[in-house]
Design an enzyme around this catalytic site. Structure first.
Site, PDB file in Angstrom:
ATOM      1  N   PRO A 160       0.826  -1.216   0.000  1.00  0.00           N
ATOM      2  CA  PRO A 160       0.000   0.000   0.000  1.00  0.00           C
ATOM      3  C   PRO A 160       0.861   1.268   0.000  1.00  0.00           C
ATOM      4  CG  PRO A 160      -0.889  -1.626   1.518  1.00  0.00           C
ATOM      5  CD  PRO A 160       0.431  -2.172   1.062  1.00  0.00           C
ATOM      6  N   TYR A 161       1.963   1.242   0.753  1.00  0.00           N
ATOM      7  CA  TYR A 161       2.880   2.391   0.747  1.00  0.00           C
ATOM      8  C   TYR A 161       3.333   2.716  -0.668  1.00  0.00           C
ATOM      9  CZ  TYR A 161       7.436   4.759   1.001  1.00  0.00           C
ATOM     10  OH  TYR A 161       8.503   5.607   0.785  1.00  0.00           O
ATOM     11  N   ALA A 162       3.796   1.682  -1.387  1.00  0.00           N
ATOM     12  CA  ALA A 162       4.327   1.898  -2.732  1.00  0.00           C
ATOM     13  C   ALA A 162       3.257   2.443  -3.666  1.00  0.00           C
ATOM     14  CB  ALA A 162       4.909   0.594  -3.267  1.00  0.00           C
ATOM     15  N   THR A 164       0.859   4.433  -2.766  1.00  0.00           N
ATOM     16  CA  THR A 164       0.694   5.875  -2.500  1.00  0.00           C
ATOM     17  C   THR A 164       1.869   6.675  -3.064  1.00  0.00           C
ATOM     18  OG1 THR A 164       1.742   5.863  -0.284  1.00  0.00           O
ATOM     19  CG2 THR A 164      -0.648   5.460  -0.391  1.00  0.00           C
TER      20      THR A 164
END
Ligand code: NAD
Ligand code: UGA
Length: 333
Positions: A160-162, A164
């Site tokens: 999910p970080y990547a 964003t």
């Protein structure tokens, strides 16, 4: 403070805004700029009066003429007045870290990495700031076959970080294509940055802390993961070059093109400190990719950037900084 100086930077902006200035990369960037005579407005939502990490990160900036620090959340503060007359906005504020981005914290990632970025980019466009340099991430590439990632590769973010970070860079680039937008955008895909003041959740910090304190190291997986580790001074010099190189545009990798395994990093830490490290192996974490490695061709061609600090000497500087501040490395991540 780090003893390596940026090597390739030949020009500095006259006036700059650094978002995320109380963070790891932002505080180094602000310090290098202010030392060179750039007027710097640093913005961060962490308040150094109550946040130990922010205070430690900002300490080297104390007393430097030309540095002004503002504690504010980019999600709701008035951004326009901060940007007036700036040559460049370095947008480094964000919620980092691959592994915690699963689950309930995802909203924080979306808020800071996407919604706040939209506000910063809209303000930069309104004020007509000539250049915005935004912190993207090697994680946007996702799993690779082990070869070097080129900027034209299809992104396949695996956390999910990547997702964003990919949205963040593409959002800024989309604004820059609009006819009314005079802000040119450079999105830097940093590859695992390490060195003094590195975030305590990151591997290099943790392995050095384990070596220095004798506390066990949690190893997620078998340690054969590889990273293109980038020393902080090299990351800063690429970032400044991205602001001052007239024709720089689009996405650019910031990684030297070689990689080391976590087991190799453990070996370096052991040799630097002269103590065995007790390793507790745990399951691999979701979203972690096996290998990151940059193709640094575009950074070299466009920015004239060439990293100067090898992993062994960079880790030595990182270790020396931790040794000088045991209160910092002793603190739980
Ligand atoms: P960091 O957490 O040390 O610094 C980020 C700072 O941004 C923090 O001080 C935080 O308070 C601030 N911030 C977050 N949301 C904010 C908001 N809404 N308003 C104001 N301030 C806010 O992280 P870092 O390691 O220095 O990373 C800086 C940037 O570089 C991040 O965008 C990260 O995603 C990106 N990046 C880092 C690495 C790395 O290896 N450290 C690699 C690739 C990309
Ligand atoms: C790092 C940063 O944390 C991200 O913010 C950034 O976007 C990313 O680099 C990037 O290059 O774009 P990561 O590569 O996961 O992400 O770096 P570390 O957090 O230092 O982790 C490196 C490896 O060490 C991972 O495989 C991780 O699972 C492992 N690790 C980490 C451990 O085994 N134990 C730990 O205690 C911490």
């Amino acid at each position: 403070m780090s003893q390596h100086l940026p090597h390739v930077t030949t020009a500095f902006p006259r006036r700059a805004v650094v978002t995320g200035a109380a963070g790891f990369i932002g505080s180094h960037l602000a310090h290098t700029l202010a030392q060179a005579g750039t007027v710097v407005i640093g913005v961060d939502r962490r308040n150094p009066a109550v946040d130990h990490t922010a205070a430690a990160n900002l300490a080297p900036l104390h007393g430097l003429p030309g540095y002004v620090h503002i504690t504010a959340d980019l999600l709701n503060c008035a951004i326009d007045p901060l940007l007036i007359d700036a040559d460049v906005v370095f947008h480094l504020a964000g919620v980092p870290g691959v592994r915690p981005s699963w689950g309930p914290q995802f909203g924080e990632y979306v808020a800071s990495n996407i919604l706040a970025t939209q506000r910063v980019m809209e303000a930069a466009t309104r004020i007509g700031v000539p250049r915005l340099v935004v912190a993207s991430s090697s994680s946007v590439y996702g799993p690779t076959s082990g070869g070097a990632s080129v900027e034209t590769d299809q992104p396949r973010p695996a956390s999910p970080y990547a997702v964003t970070k990919l949205a963040e860079e593409q959002l800024c680039l989309a604004h820059a294509t609009q006819a009314h937008c005079s802000t040119s955008v450079v999105a830097l895909r940093y590859f695992t940055v390490y060195g003094p003041r590195q975030r305590p959740d990151m591997f290099t910090h943790r392995v050095l802390r384990a070596a220095l304190t004798g506390q066990p190291l949690r190893l997620y997986g078998d340690g054969h993961q590889r990273r293109d580790f980038t020393y902080i001074d090299d990351a800063v010099s690429a970032t400044i070059a991205a602001a001052t190189t007239p024709n720089a545009r689009d996405v650019i990798n910031v990684g030297g093109g070689s990689s080391a395994s976590l087991l190799e990093v453990i070996g370096i830490a052991r040799s630097l400190v002269g103590r065995e490290i007790e390793v507790h192996q745990e399951n691999p974490r979701s979203g972690d990719v096996l290998t990151t490695r940059a193709n640094p061709g575009r950074a070299h061609e466009v920015l004239g950037w060439q990293p100067q600090v090898d992993l062994h000497s960079g880790m030595r500087s990182h270790m020396q900084a931790l040794t000088a501040e045991p209160a910092v490395y002793g603190r739980a991540a």
